[in-house]
Write a protein that holds these residues in place. Structure first.
Motif, PDB file in Angstrom:
ATOM      1  N   LYS A 186      36.201  40.815  50.446  1.00 37.47           N
ATOM      2  CA  LYS A 186      36.340  40.775  48.982  1.00 37.47           C
ATOM      3  C   LYS A 186      35.159  40.060  48.342  1.00 37.47           C
ATOM      4  CE  LYS A 186      41.427  40.884  48.996  1.00 37.47           C
ATOM      5  NZ  LYS A 186      41.620  40.819  50.469  1.00 37.47           N
ATOM      6  N   ASP A 187      34.757  38.920  48.904  1.00 41.55           N
ATOM      7  CA  ASP A 187      33.610  38.200  48.348  1.00 41.55           C
ATOM      8  C   ASP A 187      32.326  39.009  48.510  1.00 41.55           C
ATOM      9  OD1 ASP A 187      35.206  36.083  47.608  1.00 41.55           O
ATOM     10  OD2 ASP A 187      34.718  34.853  49.361  1.00 41.55           O
ATOM     11  N   GLY A 188      32.160  39.646  49.657  1.00 35.77           N
ATOM     12  CA  GLY A 188      30.973  40.457  49.883  1.00 35.77           C
ATOM     13  C   GLY A 188      30.888  41.624  48.926  1.00 35.77           C
ATOM     14  N   GLU A 285      39.908  39.944  56.632  1.00 31.67           N
ATOM     15  CA  GLU A 285      39.011  40.205  55.503  1.00 31.67           C
ATOM     16  C   GLU A 285      38.648  41.686  55.388  1.00 31.67           C
ATOM     17  OE1 GLU A 285      37.743  38.498  53.077  1.00 31.67           O
ATOM     18  OE2 GLU A 285      37.677  36.374  53.580  1.00 31.67           O
ATOM     19  N   LEU A 286      38.537  42.373  56.530  1.00 29.09           N
ATOM     20  CA  LEU A 286      37.958  43.709  56.533  1.00 29.09           C
ATOM     21  C   LEU A 286      38.972  44.842  56.619  1.00 29.09           C
ATOM     22  CD1 LEU A 286      34.900  43.184  58.918  1.00 29.09           C
ATOM     23  CD2 LEU A 286      34.877  43.297  56.422  1.00 29.09           C
ATOM     24  N   ALA A 287      40.174  44.574  57.139  1.00 35.60           N
ATOM     25  CA  ALA A 287      41.079  45.689  57.431  1.00 35.60           C
ATOM     26  C   ALA A 287      42.523  45.353  57.095  1.00 35.60           C
ATOM     27  CB  ALA A 287      40.974  46.064  58.912  1.00 35.60           C
ATOM     28  N   ASP A 304      42.899  45.562  43.178  1.00 34.27           N
ATOM     29  CA  ASP A 304      42.918  44.805  41.929  1.00 34.27           C
ATOM     30  C   ASP A 304      41.646  43.998  41.702  1.00 34.27           C
ATOM     31  OD1 ASP A 304      45.374  45.741  41.078  1.00 34.27           O
ATOM     32  OD2 ASP A 304      46.507  44.107  41.996  1.00 34.27           O
ATOM     33  N   LEU A 305      40.686  44.084  42.632  1.00 34.07           N
ATOM     34  CA  LEU A 305      39.411  43.408  42.403  1.00 34.07           C
ATOM     35  C   LEU A 305      38.703  44.017  41.201  1.00 34.07           C
ATOM     36  CD1 LEU A 305      38.003  43.180  46.046  1.00 34.07           C
ATOM     37  CD2 LEU A 305      38.894  41.294  44.669  1.00 34.07           C
ATOM     38  N   GLU A 306      38.097  43.169  40.395  1.00 37.64           N
ATOM     39  CA  GLU A 306      37.385  43.656  39.218  1.00 37.64           C
ATOM     40  C   GLU A 306      36.232  44.569  39.638  1.00 37.64           C
ATOM     41  OE1 GLU A 306      35.183  41.913  35.171  1.00 37.64           O
ATOM     42  OE2 GLU A 306      36.030  40.551  36.676  1.00 37.64           O
TER      43      GLU A 306
END
Length: 335
Positions: A186-188, A285-287, A304-306
């Motif tokens: 998500k951060d990446g 984080e990835l899956a 829901d990430l912008e």
């Protein structure tokens, strides 16, 4: 979830091209917005996607992704326009630089200047869209041009770019209509969206003008440990054995030691050690991998990430047909 829901299927999982159409009908009935397939060294995408388009009414049709090394720019335009007509305008063309292995060992081309080639291929495709001819003078392509023998549609297929790095993603924002990245935390993903936005700004657009549809590969099973074992093996293999780009991308997202250990295990072709080197933290984080409820919650949070317009859900290796059905039904509850 505010985002749309796409289904990524692997052509190698099916015995006949028409079996892909059966999956497309299933996806449409479950409420998925779009189905997409990749193309490497197996089937050509056109027959299965044509059959899928013919069997569905509203489901979007896409591909992830085809390469400007494997088709000439004019043939890319022909492919897109054919699938546009087959789907009554529901097709989106997915392009990407591909990898050295597929380019050199399958298509027999030198993997030279991939970003420049991709950019020029996009411009040639758009020339066909706008002028009915691939006539173009560039650094890679110099095409005198013939005329497309059919009428070009008023709204030709959008072009989505599958990219990972900052410069390539800036290119996607500048020249593409959408972005389909893969293997981002998500951060990446939020960091890379800044590069996409910068490219869009250079073209006088903003992120709202592009369809951002990150690919995630997951599995839902009430047997949580089994689901995570299958997902762990797939993600580790992608990081260590799929060429340099996925591993480099995840290393740059804060996991260089993990990627180094996975790659070292791959040098010995030790897939068990590759999987063991992938920690729970990075797998999470990835899956989306776990119970149906866990997978549903993971995909909802990602969607829901912008800046995310769709989540493109694919399968992991070794999944049974029952596991695929459970996974599809789990995420379909979000739409």
């Amino acid at each position: 979830m505010n985002a749309e829901l796409d289904l990524l299927v692997r052509l190698g999982d099916y015995e006949r091209p028409r079996d892909v159409a059966d999956r497309a009908v299933q996806a449409e009935n479950l409420g998925f917005d779009r189905i997409t397939v990749g193309e490497t060294t197996g089937w050509n995408i056109v027959p299965p996607l044509t059959l899928a388009a013919d069997r569905t009414d509203e489901l979007g049709i896409s591909n992830d992704v085809i390469s400007p090394y494997g088709r000439s720019p004019a043939l890319l335009a022909q492919t897109a326009l054919t699938l546009h007509d087959a789907s009554d305008g529901r097709f989106r063309l997915g392009l990407g630089p591909s990898s050295p292995a597929i380019t050199e060992r399958w298509h027999g081309q030198a993997f030279d200047r991939p970003l420049r080639r991709t950019r020029e291929a996009i411009e040639v495709v758009r020339a066909v869209y706008e002028n009915g001819t691939p006539a173009y003078e560039g650094e890679i392509f110099d095409i005198y041009g013939l005329n497309y023998e059919r009428d070009v549609p008023e709204n030709p297929p959008p072009i989505d770019l599958g990219t990972l790095g900052p410069k390539a993603t800036e290119m996607a924002g500048r020249f593409g209509d959408g972005w389909a990245p893969q293997l981002f935390t998500k951060d990446g993903l939020e960091d890379r969206l800044e590069d996409l936005a910068r490219g869009a700004e250079l073209a006088g657009r903003d992120l709202d003008d592009l369809r951002v549809a990150p690919i995630v590969r997951g599995i839902a099973n009430e047997d949580r440990d089994l689901a995570r074992r299958k997902a762990r093996g797939t993600i580790a293999f992608m990081l260590g054995a799929y060429g340099p780009y996925y591993g480099d991308s995840v290393a740059g997202q804060g996991y260089p030691e993990v990627v180094e250990e996975i790659r070292a295990a791959w040098q010995e072709r030790d897939t068990e050690s590759m999987a063991a080197a992938l920690p729970d933290e990075l797998l999470d984080e990835l899956a989306p991998a776990g119970t149906p409820e866990e997978v549903r919650e993971w995909v909802a949070a990602y969607g829901d990430l912008e800046g995310v317009d769709a989540v493109r859900v694919g399968f992991v290796n070794e999944m049974t047909e029952e596991e695929k059905a459970v996974t599809m039904e789990a995420v379909a509850d979000l739409v």
